[in-house]
Design a protein around this motif. Sequence first.
Motif, mmCIF file in Angstrom:
data_model
loop_
_atom_site.group_PDB
_atom_site.id
_atom_site.type_symbol
_atom_site.label_atom_id
_atom_site.label_comp_id
_atom_site.label_asym_id
_atom_site.label_seq_id
_atom_site.Cartn_x
_atom_site.Cartn_y
_atom_site.Cartn_z
ATOM 1 N N SER A 197 56.052 -4.804 94.956
ATOM 2 C CA SER A 197 55.348 -3.521 95.055
ATOM 3 C C SER A 197 53.922 -3.714 95.564
ATOM 4 N N GLU A 198 53.481 -2.770 96.375
ATOM 5 C CA GLU A 198 52.116 -2.769 96.898
ATOM 6 C C GLU A 198 51.452 -1.446 96.545
ATOM 7 N N PRO A 199 50.268 -1.453 95.933
ATOM 8 C CA PRO A 199 49.558 -0.196 95.679
ATOM 9 C C PRO A 199 49.290 0.549 96.978
ATOM 10 N N PHE A 200 49.165 1.857 96.870
ATOM 11 C CA PHE A 200 48.905 2.678 98.047
ATOM 12 C C PHE A 200 47.867 3.745 97.686
ATOM 13 N N ARG A 201 47.166 4.237 98.694
ATOM 14 C CA ARG A 201 46.105 5.215 98.472
ATOM 15 C C ARG A 201 46.653 6.637 98.570
ATOM 16 N N ILE A 202 46.171 7.467 97.655
ATOM 17 C CA ILE A 202 46.529 8.886 97.663
ATOM 18 C C ILE A 202 45.268 9.728 97.518
ATOM 19 N N THR A 203 45.384 10.988 97.895
ATOM 20 C CA THR A 203 44.403 12.006 97.561
ATOM 21 C C THR A 203 45.129 13.071 96.759
ATOM 22 N N HIS A 204 44.548 13.458 95.615
ATOM 23 C CA HIS A 204 45.183 14.518 94.842
ATOM 24 C C HIS A 204 44.118 15.482 94.334
ATOM 25 N N ARG A 205 44.539 16.709 94.096
ATOM 26 C CA ARG A 205 43.637 17.678 93.466
ATOM 27 C C ARG A 205 44.436 18.602 92.565
ATOM 28 N N MET A 206 43.816 18.927 91.429
ATOM 29 C CA MET A 206 44.445 19.773 90.425
ATOM 30 C C MET A 206 43.967 21.212 90.584
ATOM 31 N N ASP A 207 44.898 22.147 90.533
ATOM 32 C CA ASP A 207 44.578 23.580 90.505
ATOM 33 C C ASP A 207 43.630 23.993 91.632
ATOM 34 N N GLY A 208 43.789 23.385 92.798
ATOM 35 C CA GLY A 208 42.968 23.764 93.944
ATOM 36 C C GLY A 208 41.519 23.352 93.844
ATOM 37 N N GLY A 209 41.200 22.407 92.968
ATOM 38 C CA GLY A 209 39.819 21.971 92.769
ATOM 39 C C GLY A 209 39.418 20.853 93.712
ATOM 40 N N ARG A 210 38.586 19.942 93.210
ATOM 41 C CA ARG A 210 38.068 18.845 94.030
ATOM 42 C C ARG A 210 39.168 17.842 94.359
ATOM 43 N N HIS A 211 39.033 17.217 95.533
ATOM 44 C CA HIS A 211 39.928 16.145 95.926
ATOM 45 C C HIS A 211 39.475 14.829 95.281
ATOM 46 N N HIS A 212 40.444 14.047 94.818
ATOM 47 C CA HIS A 212 40.158 12.736 94.226
ATOM 48 C C HIS A 212 41.004 11.688 94.942
ATOM 49 N N ARG A 213 40.382 10.574 95.294
ATOM 50 C CA ARG A 213 41.097 9.482 95.948
ATOM 51 C C ARG A 213 41.364 8.380 94.930
ATOM 52 N N SER A 214 42.564 7.813 94.994
ATOM 53 C CA SER A 214 42.950 6.751 94.065
ATOM 54 C C SER A 214 43.819 5.747 94.793
ATOM 55 N N LYS A 215 43.869 4.539 94.236
ATOM 56 C CA LYS A 215 44.819 3.536 94.683
ATOM 57 C C LYS A 215 45.796 3.320 93.539
ATOM 58 N N VAL A 216 47.059 3.635 93.769
ATOM 59 C CA VAL A 216 48.022 3.668 92.678
ATOM 60 C C VAL A 216 49.262 2.845 93.028
ATOM 61 N N SER A 217 49.988 2.462 91.986
ATOM 62 C CA SER A 217 51.325 1.913 92.174
ATOM 63 C C SER A 217 52.372 3.005 92.063
#
Length: 339
Positions: A197-217
Amino acid sequence: MSESSAAGPAPETGGIAVPSRAAIISNPTKQGVQALRAAVERAEARQGFAPSLWLDTAADDPGKGMALEAIEAGVDLVIAAGGDGTVRSVAAALRGSGVPMGIVPLGTGNLFARNVDIPVNDVEDAVVLAFSGRDRAVDVLVADIARPDGAEETHASLVMAGIGIDAAMISNTNPELKKRVGWLAYVDAGLRALPASEPFRITHRMDGGRHHRSKVSSILVANLGYLPGNLELVPDAEVDDGRLDVVRLQPRGLFGWLFVWRKVAWENRVLRKSAFGRQLIDLTGGNRHQAVAYSRGRSVEIAIEEGPQEFEIDGDEFGEIVRARFHVDPAALTIRVPR
């Protein structure tokens, strides 16, 4: 939480009582179908139901088309007899219809049934519950997904959906081993999937709010909290709270998975249950490790930044996606649960 009693007296037409009728949706190749038929006949007699409408699932339709047929036939109850895939597919059709769904677990994981206290090892008890239990309104998660080729699809989820290593693990599960040992086959698949497995980057936001970037498995969107083996992945999740729970698994290397395991198997399941345990989590730095991160809301948008990733819903593989939007449809499904 919305609750009501199961079906009452049969409606009258021209002064003549019309008995209620159920539809049974099942895979005819599953073990336990003969016991299911016998149990249904006994329950029909006890509850004063007419003979049930029996509908078989197909390889290309685990239940949704049959549930729509049952609604069209005007039945008073639809019983999904199978695993989480059958239950999810039937629920997708019953969502918003008001027709209650009974569940007779015949699968390997039966996660949804376990989380709502439906017996998973006793067909007779599950059938009795489906015909005579109380009604409970629960949430449904709706997933709008985009494929790498731009195609868009909408699916329903009752348990949880995941992007990343959990989906890769499910797609790599040996079907023959799954038949023999049930959910333990996922452990075998996980041990094989982790090293690659290799971690990958995502952008997510809850309820139409701010965007957050993460590196997740992996990133999971959950409607409920418990996994097989009584592991509590999402301690605050409730199937009827009008919220979805987002879980980001972001361990740093193979050693980081030990912190994931500590969170799920020890902190969530044991320590969080007492004030002393919560103090111990603080003292040992449990809250500072971000191997597992939680968010809650009514909707979440997820974009994958580094190419498509495997996707799963309720333990079934769904191919690769590049983005998804989930929202909760509160109290959209009525199920039969213990009184």
